[in-house]
Enzyme design. Structure first.
Site, mmCIF file in Angstrom:
data_model
loop_
_atom_site.group_PDB
_atom_site.id
_atom_site.type_symbol
_atom_site.label_atom_id
_atom_site.label_comp_id
_atom_site.label_asym_id
_atom_site.label_seq_id
_atom_site.Cartn_x
_atom_site.Cartn_y
_atom_site.Cartn_z
ATOM 1 N N CYS A 79 0.613 -1.307 0.504
ATOM 2 C CA CYS A 79 -0.104 -0.009 -0.223
ATOM 3 C C CYS A 79 1.577 1.383 -0.041
ATOM 4 O O CYS A 79 1.478 1.500 -0.772
ATOM 5 C CB CYS A 79 -1.159 0.046 1.364
ATOM 6 N N HIS A 167 -4.007 -5.065 0.675
ATOM 7 C CA HIS A 167 -3.135 -5.366 1.793
ATOM 8 C C HIS A 167 -3.553 -7.316 1.710
ATOM 9 O O HIS A 167 -4.773 -8.323 2.446
ATOM 10 C CB HIS A 167 -4.211 -4.800 2.933
ATOM 11 N N GLU A 169 -1.727 -9.106 4.196
ATOM 12 C CA GLU A 169 -2.342 -9.488 5.720
ATOM 13 C C GLU A 169 -3.529 -9.781 6.327
ATOM 14 O O GLU A 169 -3.820 -10.377 7.049
ATOM 15 C CB GLU A 169 -1.010 -8.729 6.280
ATOM 16 N N VAL A 224 -0.594 -16.209 32.671
ATOM 17 C CA VAL A 224 0.163 -17.077 31.615
ATOM 18 C C VAL A 224 1.394 -16.925 30.873
ATOM 19 O O VAL A 224 3.058 -17.520 31.248
ATOM 20 C CB VAL A 224 -0.699 -17.032 29.988
ATOM 21 N N ASP A 225 1.685 -14.638 30.937
ATOM 22 C CA ASP A 225 3.265 -14.593 30.319
ATOM 23 C C ASP A 225 4.094 -14.793 31.623
ATOM 24 O O ASP A 225 5.062 -15.526 31.420
ATOM 25 C CB ASP A 225 3.150 -13.077 30.127
#
Ligand code: XMP
Length: 510
Positions: A79, A167, A169, A224-225
Site C-alpha cells: 500500500c 493488503h 495481511e 500465562v505470561d
C-alpha cells in the site's frame, strides 16, 4: 542467527498483522518504526514496508532512505510502501478518482511471476487507499491490475523489489497468505524453522549464557505470561530463579492457594507472600479508580522490594513482558497517547531497585506465548486462563474496597466462572468476571423485603483486549447463573449483564 523479515512501520493499523502472517510461516519477523531502521545484518533476509495513514504526496509524509535496502535485499512495499517506491523512483502517485475501500479482484498479468505464483486467476484482495499509482518508474513492471487500479502490483524482477497496492495481511485477501509465503520463503529464502520448540531451545541457551550463575527474582501473577517466563528461566538456571507470588487479597476465590500449589507441582522455587492486610489498609477510604490503582501498585512495589532483599545477591529481575508491550508504534498524531487507565503489572518496579531486567518473552505475541507454554509442558488449565488484571478485584469493586465486599465478589465470581466452565463456554469467552456495584436495590425473598447489593457480570470476546465485544451468552446460561448467585451469595439480590462493547466502554469498569 535467526532468518528474519524486517517490517518497517509507517503507522498502518495492519502492521502487526503483517508480522503475525510472517510468523505463521514459522519465520521470525520484527517490526521497527520507519525512522529507526536497524542495520541490515546478514540474517535480515527481506524487508517489508507497511501501509500508512499518510499520502506520499503529503508534506509531512514519512521519507526514508532506501539506498541500503532496495536492490540489496528482497523488498516488498504494501500500500503506502508500494506508492512510496513508485513516487520516489520516478513514477506518479495521485489521488484516486474514487477512494477504494474493501473488496476488489486482481487479475495477474503473469502467473509465473515470483510474487504472484499460485494465486487464482481472479483473486479477491482488500484495498484501503485514497491514492493510486498512475504511472510506474521506467524499470518497474506492472504484474497485476484491478478493474479500477491499473498498477495494483509491480515488480523490479532483477532487484527482487515488489509493490502491492492491496493488503495481503488481512484475511479478506484470499490469496494473501500465498503472496506472503512467496515473498518470505520463495523470494527471500527464509528457513521455516522458527517453531515453539526451537524458540525454547535457543532461548534457554541464550538465558544460560546471559545469566551464568546469577540469581533472578520474578513476580508471578498466576497468569500465562509470567508463568511461561518463569518456566523458561527455570529451565535455564534452575534454583537460581526465585519467584515471588504476592497475595494482594484481591485475587479470585481460593486462587492464592491453588496457584501456589500448581507452581510447586511444576518444580518452581516459589515463595508465597500474603500481604492482604497491607493492601486493604492502603485502600481504606479510597473511592477514585486511579487512586485505588496507584495505591495497589505502590503496596505491590513495597512488598516486592522487601521480599527481593531477602534473596541474597539477586542481580536480575525477570519479567513476562510480551511483544505488544514493546512495539514502539508510530504515532500518527505525533503526540503521546492519552492515558486511559494506569495499568499495573507485576514487575513495574522503580529504578532504585538497581536490578538488570531479563524479559525472555519480549519478542512473542500472546498466542505464541501459549504455544511456547505448551511446548514447555505447562498445563492447558494455566495456559487457557482468562486474563486477570494486576489490581484484581480491587478495580471490580466500585467505590471503597473492603474485605467483606471482596468475600462477596469472590463468591459471585466463582459461581459465574464455574457455570461458564460447566456449560463448556469458558474457552470461547476471552475474559469474564463480576463487578460489585455500589448500589443497593429492593428485592423480595420469601415474604421479606430485602435491600441488598447488585452485581454486574461482564463477558467479552476479543483477540488482544484492545477492542472487545460483549459476549452473546445463551439466555438459559445467564438465567442459571443469576439464579444461583441470588440464591447462594448472601448480600446480593440483583444480577445485571453488561452489554457494552469496547470502545467505547473498557473491559474493566474502573
Ligand atoms: P481495559 O479495562 O483497559 O482492559 O479495557 C483491557 C485488558 O487489560 C486488563 N487490565 C489490566 N491488566 N494490569 C493488568 O495486568 C492492570 O492494571 C489492568 N487493567 C486492566 C483487563 O483485565 C483487560 O484484559
Amino acid at each position: 542467527m535467526q532468518d528474519t523479515i524486517l517490517i518497517l512501520d509507517f503507522g498502518s493499523q495492519y502492521t502487526q498483522l503483517i508480522a503475525r502472517r510472517v510468523r505463521e510461516l514459522n519465520v521470525y519477523s520484527e517490526i521497527h518504526p520507519w525512522d529507526k531502521c536497524p542495520e541490515i545484518t546478514s540474517n535480515i533476509k527481506g524487508v517489508i514496508l507497511s501501509g500508512s495513514p499518510f499520502s506520499v504526496r503529503d508534506e509531512k509524509a514519512p521519507k526514508i532512505d532506501l539506498s541500503k535496502i532496495k536492490g540489496k535485499v528482497p523488498l516488498l512495499g504494501v500500500c503506502f510502501g508500494a506508492q512510496y517506491m513508485a513516487h520516489n523512483f520516478g513514477g506518479e502517485v495521485a489521488a484516486s478518482d474514487t477512494r477504494e475501500y474493501g473488496r476488489a479482484n486482481i487479475v495477474s498479468h503473469n502467473s509465473e511471476n515470483d510474487l504472484l505464483k499460485g494465486i487464482g486467476e481472479q483473486s479477491q484482495v482488500w484495498m484501503s487507499h485514497g491514492d493510486s499509482i498512475k504511472t510506474l518508474p521506467s524499470n518497474f513492471d506492472v504484474i497485476a491490475s484491478t478493474a479500477d487500479v491499473k498498477n495494483a502490483a509491480y515488480s523490479v524482477q532483477e532487484e527482487k523489489t515488489y509493490g502491492i497496492q492491496f493488503h495481503p495481511e488481512v484475511y479478506h485477501s484470499t490469496d494473501g497468505a500465498t503472496i506472503i509465503f512467496n515473498f518470505v520463503v520463495s523470494i527471500a529464502g527464509c528457513l521455516q524453522d522458527w517453531t515453539p520448540d526451537a524458540f525454547v531451545d535457543s532461548t534457554v541457551d541464550a538465558l544460560k549464557e546471559q545469566l551464568g550463575d546469577d540469581r533472578v527474582i520474578l513476580g508471578l501473577s498466576g497468569g500465562v505470561d509470567s508463568t511461561v517466563a518463569a518456566t523458561l528461566l527455570h529451565h535455564a538456571i534452575g534454583s537460581n530463579l526465585h519467584c515471588i507470588f504476592v497475595n494482594n487479597g484481591l485475587l479470585r476465590k481460593n486462587e492464592y492457594a491453588e496457584v501456589l500449589e500448581s507452581y510447586k507441582g511444576m518444580g518452581l522455587n516459589v515463595k508465597g507472600v500474603d500481604a492482604s492486610e497491607l493492601f486493604y489498609s492502603a485502600l481504606k477510604g479510597l473511592t477514585d479508580p486511579e487512586e485505588k490503582r496507584k495505591a495497589i501498585g505502590k503496596v505491590f512495589v513495597d512488598v516486592f522490594d522487601e521480599e527481593s532483599k531477602l534473596v541474597e545477591n539477586a542481580k536480575w529481575l525477570g519479567q513476562g513482558t510480551i511483544y505488544p508491550d514493546v512495539i514502539e508504534s508510530v504515532s500518527v498524531t505525533g503526540g503521546p497517547s492519552q492515558t486511559i487507565k494506569s495499568h499495573h503489572n507485576v514487575g513495574g518496579l522503580p529504578d532504585y531497585m538497581k536490578l538488570k531486567v531479563v524479559e525472555p518473552l519480549k519478542s512473542l505475541f500472546k498466542d505464541e506465548v501459549r504455544r511456547v507454554g505448551k511446548s514447555l509442558g505447562i498445563s492447558p488449565a494455566i495456559l487457557g486462563r482468562h486474563p486477570f488484571p494486576g489490581p484484581g478485584l480491587g478495580i471490580r469493586i466500585l467505590g471503597e474496597v473492603t474485605p467483606d465486599k471482596v468475600a462477596i465478589l469472590q463468591e459471585v465470581d466463582a459461581v459465574f466462572i464455574g457455570e461458564l466452565k460447566s456449560a463448556g463456554l469458558y474457552d470461547e469467552v476471552w475474559q469474564a468476571g463480576a463487578i460489585f456495584l455500589p448500589v443497593n436495590t429492593v428485592g423480595v425473598m420469601g415474604d421479606e423485603r430485602t435491600y441488598e447489593n447488585a452485581v454486574a457480570l461482564r463477558a467479552v470476546t476479543s483477540t488482544d483486549g484492545m477492542t472487545a465485544d460483549w459476549c452473546h451468552l445463551p439466555y438459559e446460561v445467564l438465567g442459571k447463573i443469576s439464579n444461583k448467585i441470588i440464591n447462594q451469595v448472601k448480600g446480593i439480590n440483583r444480577v445485571t449483564y453488561d452489554i457494552s462493547s469496547k470502545p467505547p466502554a473498557t473491559i474493566e469498569w474502573e
